[in-house]
Design a protein around this motif. Structure first.
Motif, mmCIF file in Angstrom:
data_model
loop_
_atom_site.group_PDB
_atom_site.id
_atom_site.type_symbol
_atom_site.label_atom_id
_atom_site.label_comp_id
_atom_site.label_asym_id
_atom_site.label_seq_id
_atom_site.Cartn_x
_atom_site.Cartn_y
_atom_site.Cartn_z
ATOM 1 N N ALA A 124 -3.573 -13.245 -5.114
ATOM 2 C CA ALA A 124 -2.488 -12.517 -5.776
ATOM 3 C C ALA A 124 -1.308 -12.308 -4.827
ATOM 4 N N VAL A 125 -1.610 -12.043 -3.582
ATOM 5 C CA VAL A 125 -0.537 -11.844 -2.603
ATOM 6 C C VAL A 125 0.237 -13.150 -2.410
ATOM 7 N N GLY A 126 -0.461 -14.268 -2.456
ATOM 8 C CA GLY A 126 0.219 -15.569 -2.400
ATOM 9 C C GLY A 126 1.159 -15.745 -3.576
ATOM 10 N N VAL A 127 0.694 -15.354 -4.746
ATOM 11 C CA VAL A 127 1.542 -15.438 -5.950
ATOM 12 C C VAL A 127 2.746 -14.502 -5.785
ATOM 13 N N GLY A 128 2.479 -13.309 -5.261
ATOM 14 C CA GLY A 128 3.551 -12.335 -5.044
ATOM 15 C C GLY A 128 4.597 -12.862 -4.065
ATOM 16 N N LEU A 129 4.145 -13.561 -3.038
ATOM 17 C CA LEU A 129 5.083 -14.131 -2.058
ATOM 18 C C LEU A 129 5.955 -15.194 -2.733
ATOM 19 N N ALA A 130 5.336 -16.021 -3.568
ATOM 20 C CA ALA A 130 6.115 -17.042 -4.292
ATOM 21 C C ALA A 130 7.147 -16.376 -5.197
ATOM 22 N N MET A 131 6.746 -15.288 -5.845
ATOM 23 C CA MET A 131 7.684 -14.572 -6.719
ATOM 24 C C MET A 131 8.880 -14.045 -5.926
ATOM 25 N N LYS A 132 8.583 -13.492 -4.768
ATOM 26 C CA LYS A 132 9.666 -12.928 -3.956
ATOM 27 C C LYS A 132 10.609 -14.039 -3.479
ATOM 28 N N LEU A 133 10.042 -15.159 -3.056
ATOM 29 C CA LEU A 133 10.877 -16.259 -2.565
ATOM 30 C C LEU A 133 11.759 -16.823 -3.665
ATOM 31 N N ARG A 134 11.225 -16.854 -4.873
ATOM 32 C CA ARG A 134 11.989 -17.421 -5.994
ATOM 33 C C ARG A 134 13.004 -16.439 -6.568
ATOM 34 N N GLY A 135 12.778 -15.150 -6.372
ATOM 35 C CA GLY A 135 13.648 -14.134 -6.973
ATOM 36 C C GLY A 135 13.214 -13.868 -8.401
ATOM 37 N N GLY A 136 13.819 -12.866 -9.028
ATOM 38 C CA GLY A 136 13.425 -12.521 -10.397
ATOM 39 C C GLY A 136 12.651 -11.217 -10.429
ATOM 40 N N ASP A 137 12.087 -10.910 -11.578
ATOM 41 C CA ASP A 137 11.432 -9.604 -11.698
ATOM 42 C C ASP A 137 9.972 -9.715 -12.157
ATOM 43 N N GLN A 138 9.329 -10.814 -11.770
ATOM 44 C CA GLN A 138 7.911 -10.939 -12.123
ATOM 45 C C GLN A 138 7.059 -10.047 -11.221
ATOM 46 N N THR A 139 5.866 -9.691 -11.732
ATOM 47 C CA THR A 139 4.907 -8.971 -10.903
ATOM 48 C C THR A 139 3.552 -9.640 -11.044
ATOM 49 N N VAL A 140 2.667 -9.321 -10.113
ATOM 50 C CA VAL A 140 1.293 -9.815 -10.219
ATOM 51 C C VAL A 140 0.357 -8.623 -10.078
ATOM 52 N N LEU A 141 -0.572 -8.532 -11.011
ATOM 53 C CA LEU A 141 -1.562 -7.452 -10.971
ATOM 54 C C LEU A 141 -2.905 -8.041 -10.569
ATOM 55 N N VAL A 142 -3.517 -7.434 -9.574
ATOM 56 C CA VAL A 142 -4.839 -7.905 -9.149
ATOM 57 C C VAL A 142 -5.824 -6.746 -9.273
ATOM 58 N N SER A 143 -6.958 -7.017 -9.892
ATOM 59 C CA SER A 143 -7.927 -5.940 -10.115
ATOM 60 C C SER A 143 -9.242 -6.255 -9.412
ATOM 61 N N MET A 144 -9.951 -5.206 -9.104
ATOM 62 C CA MET A 144 -11.272 -5.342 -8.472
ATOM 63 C C MET A 144 -11.933 -3.972 -8.399
ATOM 64 N N GLY A 145 -13.188 -3.969 -7.979
ATOM 65 C CA GLY A 145 -13.912 -2.705 -7.854
ATOM 66 C C GLY A 145 -13.634 -2.028 -6.524
ATOM 67 N N GLU A 146 -14.137 -0.796 -6.396
ATOM 68 C CA GLU A 146 -13.939 -0.044 -5.136
ATOM 69 C C GLU A 146 -14.701 -0.702 -3.991
ATOM 70 N N GLY A 147 -15.834 -1.327 -4.311
ATOM 71 C CA GLY A 147 -16.614 -1.995 -3.269
ATOM 72 C C GLY A 147 -15.808 -3.103 -2.607
ATOM 73 N N ALA A 148 -14.975 -3.761 -3.386
ATOM 74 C CA ALA A 148 -14.167 -4.869 -2.872
ATOM 75 C C ALA A 148 -13.160 -4.405 -1.826
ATOM 76 N N THR A 149 -12.816 -3.110 -1.853
ATOM 77 C CA THR A 149 -11.833 -2.620 -0.877
ATOM 78 C C THR A 149 -12.458 -2.398 0.500
ATOM 79 N N CYS A 150 -13.741 -2.749 0.627
ATOM 80 C CA CYS A 150 -14.389 -2.642 1.951
ATOM 81 C C CYS A 150 -14.371 -3.982 2.680
ATOM 82 N N TYR A 151 -13.846 -4.991 2.041
ATOM 83 C CA TYR A 151 -13.840 -6.335 2.629
ATOM 84 C C TYR A 151 -12.573 -6.556 3.450
ATOM 85 N N GLY A 152 -12.726 -7.292 4.535
ATOM 86 C CA GLY A 152 -11.595 -7.581 5.416
ATOM 87 C C GLY A 152 -10.467 -8.254 4.668
ATOM 88 N N GLU A 153 -10.823 -9.120 3.750
ATOM 89 C CA GLU A 153 -9.817 -9.858 2.999
ATOM 90 C C GLU A 153 -8.887 -8.912 2.228
#
Ligand SMILES: Cc1ncc(C[n+]2csc(CCOP(=O)(O)OP(=O)(O)O)c2C)c(N)n1
Ligand SMILES: [Mg+2]
Length: 326
Positions: A124-153
């Motif tokens: 999602a962050v890669g998509v967000g970077l592409a959006m920023k480079l291209r300009g415009g007002d798109q957003t990207v929403l990424v979802s996951m569980g709380e357990g996923a927030t313990c991962y280095g990634e």
């Protein structure tokens, strides 16, 4: 702003559809008609409200395996859901190759779910970077569980999104369990949003059983992202009412009383009561919605049951790009 009456009714409809499809999936599993189910029950308010805020086919979404409600709002049909659940060829995600819940929907800008927990954060962050480079007002929403927030990634991804002020909404569907591990056995902070300060982005904790509350929080986060204000961390709290998946027996690690204590926090019932109390949902209207949903579920099951499986000699199709087409 409180979502309009029309939006609240639409959210209720999709929550109801998600719930009835999910319940049917459990029944199909017990009947031996499907091999696996991973449930979104009690997550419906979060998923439906978040998807409702997005602009279809304009914004992008990197979902996770519980996001049935989110996928339905984004345009996956009940029939497509059942095709995926039964591993049939018409499944839009992988033509029946992936585990159920491994969504993707190209026509709605939905990235493919990876089985590796937290992988979608970096995507999602890669998509967000592409959006920023291209300009415009798109957003990207990424979802996951709380357990996923313990991962280095996850940390690396949020760090990058903040550093470059990317239009990413990190939606954490906190159901208080990561398979058999309670949240307090996984992280040294009380709330996932406690991590926000250290990572340098706004963090908002919201009641994930309230579709209107989630809608308002996501709306604010999306507005910030569209205006170049960077990412937001949203933690929506609910409870995992079901075992982790159809392969899990949760009686081995949590008490029935604990689960039962959460039965009163039904997000679907909360949405229904709110609409009833302000006169937006009569008994007749509710009965009509229930029967429309029941018919949609029946049609989807019947359609998917008679649909063909992928042919054995096409085993690598939709998995690998044929040589010469890459
Ligand atoms: C990298 C990686 N580690 C472990 C797993 C096994 N696994 C699948 S789901 C899951 C728990 C995720 O918990 P959480 O992020 O809270 O999401 P929930 O299932 O509770 O919605 C784990 C550990 C995996 N799929 N990928
Ligand atoms: Mg969890």
């Amino acid at each position: 702003m409180l979502p309009s009456r029309e939006t609240r009714l639409r959210m209720f409809f999709f929550m109801l559809l998600a719930r009835r499809l999910d319940e049917r999936a459990w029944a199909l599993f017990r009947q031996g008609k499907i091999a696996y189910h991973i449930s979104g029950i009690w997550h419906e308010a979060i998923q439906v409200a978040a998807a409702m805020v997005l602009r279809p086919e304009h914004d992008w979404v990197a979902p996770y395996y519980r996001d049935l409600g989110l996928m339905l709002v984004l345009g996956m049909t009940a029939k497509e859901y059942m095709l995926g659940l039964m591993g049939k060829k018409g499944d839009p995600a992988s033509q029946g190759r992936q585990m159920p819940g491994s969504w993707s929907l190209r026509r709605s800008n939905v990235l493919s779910v990876s089985s590796s927990v937290a992988a979608q954060a970096a995507q999602a962050v890669g998509v967000g970077l592409a959006m920023k480079l291209r300009g415009g007002d798109q957003t990207v929403l990424v979802s996951m569980g709380e357990g996923a927030t313990c991962y280095g990634e996850w940390f690396e991804s949020v760090n990058w999104a903040v550093l470059h002020q990317l239009p990413v909404i990190f939606l954490i569907e906190n159901n208080q369990y990561a398979v058999s591990r309670r949240q307090d056995a996984l992280m040294p902070v009380r709330d996932v949003v406690d991590r926000a300060r250290g990572l340098g982005l706004p963090g908002v904790l919201v009641d994930g059983t309230s579709s209107t509350a989630v809608y308002q929080v996501i709306e604010e986060a999306v507005q910030r992202a569209r205006q170049g204000g960077g990412p937001t961390l949203v933690e929506a709290r609910t409870y995992r009412m079901t075992p982790h998946s159809s392969d899990d027996d949760d009686r081995s690690y949590r008490q029935r009383q604990e689960v039962e204590a959460h039965r009163q926090d039904d997000p679907l019932l909360a949405a229904q009561r709110m609409l009833e109390s302000d006169g937006s949902l009569s008994q007749a209207k509710l009965a009509e919605l229930e029967s429309r949903v029941a018919e949609t579920v029946e049609d989807a099951v019947a359609f998917a049951e008679q649909a063909p499986f992928p042919a054995p000699d096409d085993m690598a199709g939709a998995v690998f790009v044929p040589v010469g087409e890459a």
